[in-house]
Design a protein around this motif. Structure first.
Motif, PDB file in Angstrom:
ATOM      1  N   LYS A  29      27.119 -10.464  68.182  1.00 27.64           N
ATOM      2  CA  LYS A  29      28.313 -11.083  68.763  1.00 27.64           C
ATOM      3  C   LYS A  29      29.427 -10.079  69.022  1.00 27.64           C
ATOM      4  N   GLY A  30      29.115  -8.808  68.926  1.00 32.83           N
ATOM      5  CA  GLY A  30      30.162  -7.820  69.169  1.00 32.83           C
ATOM      6  C   GLY A  30      30.898  -7.479  67.899  1.00 32.83           C
ATOM      7  N   ALA A  31      31.514  -6.312  67.889  1.00 27.22           N
ATOM      8  CA  ALA A  31      32.183  -5.809  66.698  1.00 27.22           C
ATOM      9  C   ALA A  31      33.622  -6.278  66.702  1.00 27.22           C
ATOM     10  N   ARG A  32      33.841  -7.512  66.271  1.00 27.93           N
ATOM     11  CA  ARG A  32      35.186  -8.026  66.175  1.00 27.93           C
ATOM     12  C   ARG A  32      35.930  -7.352  65.018  1.00 27.93           C
ATOM     13  N   VAL A  33      37.256  -7.260  65.143  1.00 25.80           N
ATOM     14  CA  VAL A  33      38.078  -6.565  64.144  1.00 25.80           C
ATOM     15  C   VAL A  33      37.941  -7.210  62.774  1.00 25.80           C
ATOM     16  N   ALA A  34      38.016  -8.541  62.714  1.00 26.89           N
ATOM     17  CA  ALA A  34      37.934  -9.235  61.425  1.00 26.89           C
ATOM     18  C   ALA A  34      36.574  -9.028  60.779  1.00 26.89           C
ATOM     19  N   GLN A  35      35.510  -9.069  61.625  1.00 27.13           N
ATOM     20  CA  GLN A  35      34.166  -8.868  61.089  1.00 27.13           C
ATOM     21  C   GLN A  35      33.999  -7.449  60.556  1.00 27.13           C
ATOM     22  N   MET A  36      34.578  -6.498  61.271  1.00 34.19           N
ATOM     23  CA  MET A  36      34.508  -5.109  60.808  1.00 34.19           C
ATOM     24  C   MET A  36      35.236  -4.945  59.477  1.00 34.19           C
ATOM     25  N   ALA A  37      36.400  -5.601  59.348  1.00 33.59           N
ATOM     26  CA  ALA A  37      37.164  -5.508  58.091  1.00 33.59           C
ATOM     27  C   ALA A  37      36.363  -6.103  56.938  1.00 33.59           C
ATOM     28  N   LEU A  38      35.731  -7.254  57.197  1.00 34.53           N
ATOM     29  CA  LEU A  38      34.924  -7.889  56.146  1.00 34.53           C
ATOM     30  C   LEU A  38      33.744  -7.018  55.779  1.00 34.53           C
ATOM     31  N   ALA A  39      33.129  -6.429  56.795  1.00 36.46           N
ATOM     32  CA  ALA A  39      31.972  -5.555  56.536  1.00 36.46           C
ATOM     33  C   ALA A  39      32.381  -4.342  55.719  1.00 36.46           C
ATOM     34  N   ASN A  40      33.574  -3.812  55.996  1.00 32.51           N
ATOM     35  CA  ASN A  40      34.047  -2.640  55.243  1.00 32.51           C
ATOM     36  C   ASN A  40      34.237  -2.951  53.766  1.00 32.51           C
ATOM     37  N   THR A  41      34.728  -4.153  53.455  1.00 31.21           N
ATOM     38  CA  THR A  41      34.905  -4.514  52.036  1.00 31.21           C
ATOM     39  C   THR A  41      33.575  -4.744  51.347  1.00 31.21           C
ATOM     40  N   GLU A  42      32.522  -5.021  52.146  1.00 28.10           N
ATOM     41  CA  GLU A  42      31.201  -5.267  51.562  1.00 28.10           C
ATOM     42  C   GLU A  42      30.384  -3.991  51.418  1.00 28.10           C
ATOM     43  N   ARG A  43      30.900  -2.880  51.939  1.00 27.97           N
ATOM     44  CA  ARG A  43      30.139  -1.630  51.931  1.00 27.97           C
ATOM     45  C   ARG A  43      29.904  -1.126  50.506  1.00 27.97           C
ATOM     46  N   ASN A  44      30.904  -1.324  49.661  1.00 26.12           N
ATOM     47  CA  ASN A  44      30.753  -0.917  48.255  1.00 26.12           C
ATOM     48  C   ASN A  44      31.238  -2.082  47.395  1.00 26.12           C
ATOM     49  N   LYS A  45      30.290  -2.957  47.076  1.00 23.28           N
ATOM     50  CA  LYS A  45      30.656  -4.192  46.368  1.00 23.28           C
ATOM     51  C   LYS A  45      31.251  -3.902  45.003  1.00 23.28           C
ATOM     52  N   MET A  71      42.564  -4.018  61.557  1.00 19.56           N
ATOM     53  CA  MET A  71      41.376  -3.988  60.706  1.00 19.56           C
ATOM     54  C   MET A  71      41.751  -3.640  59.257  1.00 19.56           C
ATOM     55  N   LEU A  72      42.590  -2.628  59.115  1.00 18.88           N
ATOM     56  CA  LEU A  72      42.987  -2.205  57.770  1.00 18.88           C
ATOM     57  C   LEU A  72      43.825  -3.272  57.073  1.00 18.88           C
ATOM     58  N   MET A  73      44.717  -3.952  57.814  1.00 21.43           N
ATOM     59  CA  MET A  73      45.530  -5.002  57.221  1.00 21.43           C
ATOM     60  C   MET A  73      44.674  -6.185  56.789  1.00 21.43           C
ATOM     61  N   ILE A  74      43.666  -6.528  57.596  1.00 22.43           N
ATOM     62  CA  ILE A  74      42.768  -7.624  57.216  1.00 22.43           C
ATOM     63  C   ILE A  74      42.002  -7.250  55.951  1.00 22.43           C
ATOM     64  N   GLU A  75      41.561  -5.968  55.873  1.00 21.13           N
ATOM     65  CA  GLU A  75      40.899  -5.508  54.642  1.00 21.13           C
ATOM     66  C   GLU A  75      41.826  -5.687  53.445  1.00 21.13           C
ATOM     67  N   THR A 122      43.842  -8.602  48.491  1.00 14.85           N
ATOM     68  CA  THR A 122      44.954  -9.198  47.754  1.00 14.85           C
ATOM     69  C   THR A 122      44.863 -10.714  47.677  1.00 14.85           C
ATOM     70  N   VAL A 123      44.614 -11.354  48.808  1.00 12.90           N
ATOM     71  CA  VAL A 123      44.505 -12.815  48.794  1.00 12.90           C
ATOM     72  C   VAL A 123      43.281 -13.245  47.994  1.00 12.90           C
ATOM     73  N   GLY A 124      42.201 -12.482  48.151  1.00 10.24           N
ATOM     74  CA  GLY A 124      41.001 -12.783  47.357  1.00 10.24           C
ATOM     75  C   GLY A 124      41.269 -12.665  45.872  1.00 10.24           C
ATOM     76  N   SER A 125      42.044 -11.613  45.499  1.00 17.24           N
ATOM     77  CA  SER A 125      42.400 -11.441  44.084  1.00 17.24           C
ATOM     78  C   SER A 125      43.244 -12.601  43.586  1.00 17.24           C
ATOM     79  N   GLY A 126      44.171 -13.073  44.458  1.00 12.61           N
ATOM     80  CA  GLY A 126      44.996 -14.216  44.076  1.00 12.61           C
ATOM     81  C   GLY A 126      44.175 -15.465  43.846  1.00 12.61           C
ATOM     82  N   LEU A 127      43.202 -15.703  44.712  1.00  8.10           N
ATOM     83  CA  LEU A 127      42.343 -16.885  44.565  1.00  8.10           C
ATOM     84  C   LEU A 127      41.473 -16.770  43.307  1.00  8.10           C
TER      85      LEU A 127
END
Length: 806
Positions: free
Chosen positions: A410-426, A724-728, A733-738
């Motif tokens: 589906k193409g390299a969307r910015v949000a998807q790239m940010a999510l993928a970057n956080t998953e690179r090193n779990k 991309m970096l801000m979404i990461e 941060t929001v994930g930590s809050g949840l």
């Protein structure tokens, strides 16, 4: 063949260290921050303990470890030679000042040597300790009460009652020269009026009466103080010497069970602190190893072993500790010194007792835990670097998972790239989540814990009435012997307050183990067994004996207690010239008297209560009022009574009182102690979490700077990179809050259960408000940190960053 290449390994570690100066600064800052965390918390905890002990010592009158009582010169000579005794001080008590001015706080005529004067907080403002026979020193308040100006050389006539074993104590009058004085301590248990040793010895010969000689001692340590003093007695060949240990020392005041109860939460707290330090230092070294992994792979190709690589990493860490730990210890101690007055300022500990501890144990313990934390933090990155093969190291990137990635359709969307970057090193992502969420969970736990402190539970347990008014000695557990409140003073209080109900407690000073209560106070009794209503029988004499009811409703009747229905005799020497008066009272009940309306001291046998009318009828003029207690039915009446009693006690220093307002203030101070400590902990751990987050984002951007440069080279704009970096950052941060919100929900019953078991005045409640309030802060943090990190990266051009690709 074993090759000694330690020098080569050390040199290599040093050069690798010097090649990464910027990263070293981040690591040193992480070590400093963790050392600050340890040192400041240890400083605050030890300062609180030192201040509490100082306050207790001042109330008790000294800080000697213990006292051997009524010792002879021969006994003293052997005791001070014992190995357990490191220093000693002598005191001989001659008597008490007979002047009525000292009826609220006794004034003791005694000899004290230099050691004991020091241990009794006698710091002369002017002059010196007694040297000549008729020399005397005393505090400024004692001089004021005697009507003497504090001036050296003043002649002072003192009349005092000698202490001897006779029923009729003799009075003695002598004139002394004032050779020294010190500022009065308002919480001191007595006025010390000290004479010379020569005068004390001559007085003993003149009166031919035994003088109480006490030997105060300092032991090798407070650990097992009672056992050490007992050993000194037995090893010296004596038995039956009375002795006591100073309950002001925390270690002495707790038994084994209480020490274990204290050690368990303290141990859990230290583990939490170590884990907090581990989070930040581990993250820094993990990033360092990832950045240098290719270098370690090249070292493996030339024969460097796993153990040697781990040693290189460990040596770098210890070298950075040499810089970070001293700075962290200094800054942590300064922070702890600043925070200690703020923490103790909300408690009832006197400012004169405030003490910032400078114990070497603070620095030793902080440095020890810091080194342990650093070594634990580098162990896993060291193992990772040691185990990676040369081929894996050359191909390594931060997101290696060992799995083949699916191609995006589906193409390299910015949000998807940010999510993928956080998953690179779990593992790294989980670490950031944990460090950020931990501060929020602790903040919520502290808020819940402190919010559960129930002032009404505290008040209802501490006070059974709104106000208790009496003389100073009553509230200092000295009973009525040092003076009781008068009927005239009670009348003044009644005229100036609006009581819904009230009553007076009486006591016969000759038989201080029996308290007489009015009807109002009789209704406050907790009857454990028997019929307390019989106390008001005008035709018979009944007495209720005191016991204690436990929280589970059970109570214990000591073996020496008479049974209900059994008769006991109460004897009073009404006058030395008349025969003693004796009456038989029948035990009608076992009761618990609330502490605020009780005698506040115990006899060696058993204590009892009778109806006040019966006590006055039997013992007549020997019965005196002990205190006046009353309730108010409106808040306005309570405020007016509080205002009057405060002013009245200020004008009449011999009057003192307790009230719900005073106890409420004390409770708020106790509560604030935990609030400030918890807030300090939350701030430090929160700062650790933010630094961890900053390190992760910045290091991630640095590690991916080539990758980002390539993306920009093929058309990705700077705006898209920032998005991309801000979404990461928002994911972190929001994930930590949840996660913190979820963990707080899970920990609610745990916090409430633990608090309920430790604090009887705790009321369970539910709250996640702090986590919710912090969510906007987390969002802002997730936006600002990536922006600041990218700003530094974008200073280099895309071409310059691409050239760095090896």
């Amino acid at each position: 063949m074993k090759v000694n290449n330690r020098k080569c390994i050390s040199k290599m570690a040093g050069r690798l260290l010097m090649a990464n100066k910027r990263r070293n600064l981040i690591t040193i800052f992480a070590i400093i921050l963790t050392a600050v965390l340890f040192t400041s918390l240890f400083t605050i905890m030890m300062s609180i303990n030192a201040s509490y002990e100082t306050s207790m010592f001042r109330e008790l009158g000294g800080y000697a470890h213990g006292t051997f009582k009524d010792v002879t010169p021969a006994q003293e000579e052997k005791l001070i030679a014992h190995r357990n005794i490191k220093a000693y001080g002598e005191r001989m008590i001659l008597g008490l000042i007979a002047d009525d001015s000292f009826k609220n706080r006794s004034a003791e005529i005694s000899f004290m040597d230099e050691n004991l004067a020091k241990w009794s907080f006698i710091e002369l403002k002017e002059g010196h300790l007694p040297v000549e026979k008729k020399d005397v020193v005393m505090d400024t308040e004692a001089l004021r009460l005697l009507g003497v100006e504090p001036a050296l050389g003043k002649q002072i006539e003192l009349t005092f009652t000698g202490i001897d074993d006779s029923e009729e104590q003799s009075e003695y009058t002598d004139t002394f020269t004032l050779v020294g004085y010190w500022e009065f301590d308002p919480i001191s248990p007595a006025h010390y009026i000290n004479v010379s040793r020569e005068y004390a010895l001559d007085f003993a010969q003149m009166t031919d009466a035994p003088i109480r000689a006490d030997l105060d001692v300092m032991l090798s340590s407070t650990f097992n103080a009672e056992g050490k003093m007992e050993a000194a007695i037995l090893d010296s060949g004596y038995t039956g010497i009375r002795f006591g240990v100073n309950p002001g020392y925390t270690a002495i005041g707790m038994d084994g069970g209480e020490m274990l109860e204290t050690a368990l939460p303290l141990g859990a707290f230290l583990l939490l602190v170590i884990f907090t330090g581990y989070l930040i230092i581990y993250n820094v070294f993990q990033i360092s190893v990832v950045n240098d992994i290719r270098f370690y792979g090249l070292l493996k190709t030339i024969g460097t072993t796993d153990k040697q690589i781990r040693r290189i990493i460990r040596l770098q860490a210890l070298a950075l500790c040499l810089v970070g730990i001293p700075a962290g210890l200094l800054l942590g101690y300064l922070l702890g010194s600043v925070l200690t007055p703020a923490v103790l300022g909300s408690t009832t500990i006197s400012l004169n007792s405030l003490s910032v501890s400078s114990s070497p144990l603070i620095f030793v313990a902080a440095a020890f835990f810091e080194i342990i934390t650093v070594l634990l933090s580098v162990s896993k990155p060291g193992r990772m670097a040691g185990k990676v093969s040369p081929i894996e190291a050359l191909r390594f990137n931060d997101g290696m998972t060992g799995r083949k990635k699916k191609k995006a359709t589906k193409g390299a969307r910015v949000a998807q790239m940010a999510l993928a970057n956080t998953e690179r090193n779990k593992k790294k992502t989980i670490l950031v989540f944990t460090s950020l969420a931990l501060s929020l969970v602790i903040l919520n736990a502290v808020n819940m814990f402190v919010g559960g402190f129930d002032s009404e539970k505290w008040l209802n347990s501490t006070l059974s009435v709104d106000f208790v008014v009496g003389k100073y000695p009553y509230f200092k557990f000295q009973g009525a012997r040092q003076g009781a409140i008068t009927e005239e003073e009670i009348s003044v209080i009644k005229e100036n307050t609006t009581a819904s109900n009230g009553g007076v407690a009486y006591v016969n000073a000759n038989i201080p183990f029996v308290e007489g209560l009015d009807d109002f106070l009789m209704d406050k009794l907790d009857v454990c067994e028997g019929d307390a209503s019989l106390l008001k029988d005008r035709n018979n004499r009944y007495i209720a004996l005191l016991t204690h009811r436990f929280e589970d409703g059970s109570y214990v009747i000591p073996e020496n207690f008479p049974e209900i229905g059994e008769k006991i005799k109460i004897t009073d020497f009404m006058d030395i010239d008349t025969e003693p008066v004796e009456y038989e009272y029948t035990v009608c009940a076992f009761v618990e008297v609330p502490n605020d309306i009780g005698l506040r001291y115990s006899s060696t046998n058993y204590d009892g209560v009778v109806w006040s009318e019966r006590l006055k009828e039997d013992f007549k003029d020997n019965v005196v009022p002990l205190f006046y207690a009353f309730d108010t039915d409106t808040s306005d009446a309570e405020e007016k009574a509080e205002s009057f009693l405060h002013e009245y006690s200020e004008q009449n220093s011999n009057i003192s009182y307790e009230s719900k307002a005073v106890v409420r203030t004390e409770f708020e101070g106790f509560k604030n102690l935990f609030t400030v400590l918890g807030s300090v902990l939350c701030v430090i751990i929160g700062f650790v979490g933010m630094l961890n987050f900053f390190n992760t984002v910045m290091a991630g951007i640095i590690a991916r700077k080539n990758e980002i440069a390539v993306l920009q080279a093929i058309g990705m704009t700077g705006k898209q990179v920032m998005q991309m970096l801000m979404i990461e950052g928002m994911i972190y941060t929001v994930g930590s809050g949840l996660i913190a919100l979820l963990l707080s929900l899970l920990f609610v019953p745990i916090v409430n259960g633990a608090a309920n078991s430790f604090f009887w005045f705790y009321s369970s409640h539910f709250s996640v408000t702090p986590v919710i309030l912090m969510m906007p802060v987390m969002v802002l943090l997730g936006v600002l940190v990536p922006l600041l990190s990218y700003k530094g990266l974008s200073k280099a051009s895309i071409v310059e960053r691409i050239r760095e690709i090896g």
